[in-house]
Design a protein around this motif. Structure first.
Motif, PDB file in Angstrom:
ATOM      1  N   SER A 182       0.797  -1.189  -0.038  1.00  0.00           N
ATOM      2  CA  SER A 182       0.041   0.030  -0.037  1.00  0.00           C
ATOM      3  C   SER A 182       0.819   1.182   0.072  1.00  0.00           C
ATOM      4  O   SER A 182       0.449   2.466  -0.196  1.00  0.00           O
ATOM      5  CB  SER A 182      -1.101  -0.029   1.210  1.00  0.00           C
ATOM      6  N   ILE A 183       1.887   1.378   0.487  1.00  0.00           N
ATOM      7  CA  ILE A 183       2.708   2.365   0.557  1.00  0.00           C
ATOM      8  C   ILE A 183       2.840   3.570  -0.433  1.00  0.00           C
ATOM      9  O   ILE A 183       2.783   4.542  -0.457  1.00  0.00           O
ATOM     10  CB  ILE A 183       4.038   2.155   1.386  1.00  0.00           C
ATOM     11  N   LEU A 184       2.953   2.675  -1.815  1.00  0.00           N
ATOM     12  CA  LEU A 184       3.278   3.542  -2.793  1.00  0.00           C
ATOM     13  C   LEU A 184       2.112   4.139  -3.425  1.00  0.00           C
ATOM     14  O   LEU A 184       1.956   5.240  -4.169  1.00  0.00           O
ATOM     15  CB  LEU A 184       3.659   2.587  -3.944  1.00  0.00           C
ATOM     16  N   SER A 185       0.862   3.689  -3.099  1.00  0.00           N
ATOM     17  CA  SER A 185      -0.289   4.225  -3.859  1.00  0.00           C
ATOM     18  C   SER A 185      -1.227   4.972  -2.714  1.00  0.00           C
ATOM     19  O   SER A 185      -2.326   5.454  -3.310  1.00  0.00           O
ATOM     20  CB  SER A 185      -1.358   3.320  -4.615  1.00  0.00           C
ATOM     21  N   MET A 186      -1.052   4.835  -1.946  1.00  0.00           N
ATOM     22  CA  MET A 186      -1.595   5.461  -0.404  1.00  0.00           C
ATOM     23  C   MET A 186      -1.860   7.044  -1.125  1.00  0.00           C
ATOM     24  O   MET A 186      -3.008   7.702  -0.770  1.00  0.00           O
ATOM     25  CB  MET A 186      -1.016   5.504   0.801  1.00  0.00           C
ATOM     26  N   PRO A 187      -0.871   7.752  -1.484  1.00  0.00           N
ATOM     27  CA  PRO A 187      -1.096   9.038  -2.000  1.00  0.00           C
ATOM     28  C   PRO A 187      -2.394   9.294  -3.082  1.00  0.00           C
ATOM     29  O   PRO A 187      -3.152  10.069  -2.890  1.00  0.00           O
ATOM     30  CB  PRO A 187       0.139   9.538  -2.520  1.00  0.00           C
ATOM     31  N   ASP A 188      -2.501   8.436  -3.856  1.00  0.00           N
ATOM     32  CA  ASP A 188      -3.833   8.394  -4.966  1.00  0.00           C
ATOM     33  C   ASP A 188      -4.896   7.975  -4.115  1.00  0.00           C
ATOM     34  O   ASP A 188      -6.131   8.722  -4.503  1.00  0.00           O
ATOM     35  CB  ASP A 188      -3.490   7.273  -5.883  1.00  0.00           C
TER      36      ASP A 188
END
Length: 387
Positions: free
Chosen positions: A274-280
C-alpha cells in the motif's frame, strides 16, 4: 491518569477461534494470554485469573508481554499505538482502575464489547489468512469448515444478557461482519431488548454490501445511538485489488458515498503493498470529503515497510515529503502526523533480511491466484529481481 492501558477495565474481546484475549492487537502475539474460552460464560471470563493478573500488572507499572510488540514497540519507533488511541477514547473511564480490588477483580461490567462471529469473509487479503477469512480456503485446502464459536453457542447467548445493560460500545470486525449471521443476531437482540438507543456501534468492514440476506444495514443502524464505520482500503486501483483479492474499486467507491454519513475514516494497513499508492487513495478521499487513518503492519512481519531496501526507503521518503509539500493543505494535522509516523516507523528499523521470505510467499500466492506482483508493482522490479 491511566496506568498502562484502559482496555482490561472496559473491554471484552472474543476471538474468532473461540478464546478471549486482552485485545485484537495482541491477539496473534506469541505471548498472547488466553483469558477464557467460548465454553465459559462471558461474565466468568471478565474476572478470570488471567485478566485479573493483567490488570494488576498495569497497575504496578509492568508491561504484559503481549502488549510489547503491538503497542510499546510501536511507540518506541515513533508511531502512535492502539494503546494510546484507546486511552484517549475511553479516558473518561480511568476511574475504574481505582475500583480494582487487590487481586485484580472488578465489580463493574464491560462497557465495550468486541465479539468476532467467525471467519466468514468474501475477500482473501494478502495480509490476512485462513484463520480470518474463509475465502483463503481455496489457497489452503487443509481448511474445510468455517470457524464460528459464538453464533449458535448457548453458553454465550444465555449469559450475554447479564452484560448488555451496561454496554455502551459494540465493535464488529471480521472475517467480514456484513456477511456474518452472528452480527445480525446480536444487533437484533440489542434492538429487541431496547438497549440499542444507548449503544454506539463501530465497524471495520470491506464495505462490499449494503443489504445482506434481506438485512437492510442502514435501516438496522437507525435504531442505535450512533454508528461509526472504518472501511478497509489501502492504496488505489489495481494495487489494492491485488492485495485485497475480491476487492472491486468501483463497488467500494460507490458504497463509500452510500455510507458516507457513517464513515469515520478509511482504515488502511500500511505495508509493502500500500505504501506506493496511498497518496492516490488520499487524494480521492479528499475529493470526496473523507478522512483516513493508516496503521503500520507488524504481522506478518515480512510484509512490513521496514523490510524495504534502504535505497528504496529513500524513494518513499522523497515521495511523501513531496506529496505533503504539494497537498498537505488538504489534510488535517492528525493525517499529516499519521503519514510522518509511517515514515518514522519505516526508517527506524532495517528488516531487509526478510526480503527473501517476502519473495517466497509472494510467488507462492501469485502462482495459486494466477497473479503477478511485478505486473502490479513495476516500481519494485529493480530490487525484487535481485533477491
Amino acid at each position: 491518569m491511566i496506568k498502562g492501558c484502559i482496555l482490561p477495565w472496559v473491554h471484552l474481546f472474543g476471538t474468532i477461534d473461540g478464546s478471549y484475549k486482552i485485545c485484537c492487537f495482541s491477539e496473534y502475539d506469541k505471548n498472547s494470554t488466553v483469558l477464557g474460552t467460548s465454553n465459559q460464560k462471558p461474565t466468568e471470563v471478565w474476572n478470570s485469573s488471567s485478566l485479573k493478573t493483567i490488570r494488576k500488572q498495569f497497575l504496578n507499572g509492568e508491561i504484559p508481554l503481549e502488549c510489547k510488540a503491538p503497542c510499546y514497540d510501536k511507540e518506541a519507533l515513533g508511531d502512535q499505538s492502539p494503546r494510546q488511541n484507546k486511552n484517549i477514547y475511553f479516558g473518561k473511564f480511568a476511574k475504574l482502575q481505582s475500583l480494582t480490588r487487590e487481586d485484580g477483580h472488578l465489580s463493574t461490567k464491560p462497557i465495550f464489547l468486541d465479539i468476532r462471529f467467525g471467519n466468514i469473509c468474501n475477500f482473501k487479503c494478502r495480509m490476512c489468512g485462513p484463520g480470518s477469512s474463509t475465502s483463503w480456503y481455496s489457497d489452503n485446502p487443509v481448511f474445510r469448515k468455517p470457524i464460528d464459536n459464538y453464533t449458535n453457542n448457548p453458553v454465550f447467548w444465555d449469559d450475554i444478557p447479564n452484560i448488555l445493560p451496561y454496554v455502551e460500545e459494540v465493535y464488529f470486525a471480521g472475517g467480514e461482519p456484513f456477511v456474518q449471521d452472528g452480527h445480525y443476531k446480536l444487533i437484533n437482540l440489542l434492538i429487541e431488548k431496547d438497549y440499542a438507543n444507548k449503544i454506539n456501534l463501530s465497524y471495520n468492514t470491506n464495505l462490499s454490501f449494503t443489504v445482506y440476506k434481506n438485512n437492510d444495514i442502514k435501516n438496522l443502524w437507525s435504531n442505535f445511538k450512533s454508528v461509526r464505520v472504518w472501511p478497509s482500503c489501502e492504496g488505489f486501483g489495481k494495487q489494492v485489488e491485488y492485495s485485497r483479492k475480491g476487492f472491486q474499486w468501483d463497488i467500494f467507491s460507490k458504497n463509500c458515498i452510500f455510507f458516507k454519513d457513517f464513515i469515520q475514516e478509511i482504515s488502511s494497513v500500511i505495508n509493502i503493498y500500500s505504501i506506493l499508492s496511498m497518496p492516490d487513495l488520499i487524494l480521492w478521499l479528499k475529493t470526496n470529503n473523507l478522512s483516513f487513518w493508516g496503521t503500520t503492519q507488524i504481522n506478518p512481519e515480512y510484509q512490513s515497510i521496514t523490510i524495504l531496501p534502504n535505497d528504496f526507503k529513500k524513494i518513499i521518503n522523497k515521495l511523501y515529503h513531496k506529496f505533503l509539500k504539494t497537498h498537505g493543505d488538504k489534510l488535517n494535522d492528525s493525517e499529516v502526523n499519521n503519514i510522518l509516523n509511517w515514515l518514522s516507523f519505516m526508517n527506524a528499523k532495517d528488516d531487509s533480511h526478510l526480503l527473501p521470505t517476502f519473495k517466497k510467499m509472494t510467488e507462492k500466492y501469485d502462482k495459486t491466484r494466477n497473479e503477478s506482483f511485478l505486473n502490479v508493482f513495476p516500481e519494485y522490479k529493480k530490487w525484487y529481481e535481485t533477491i
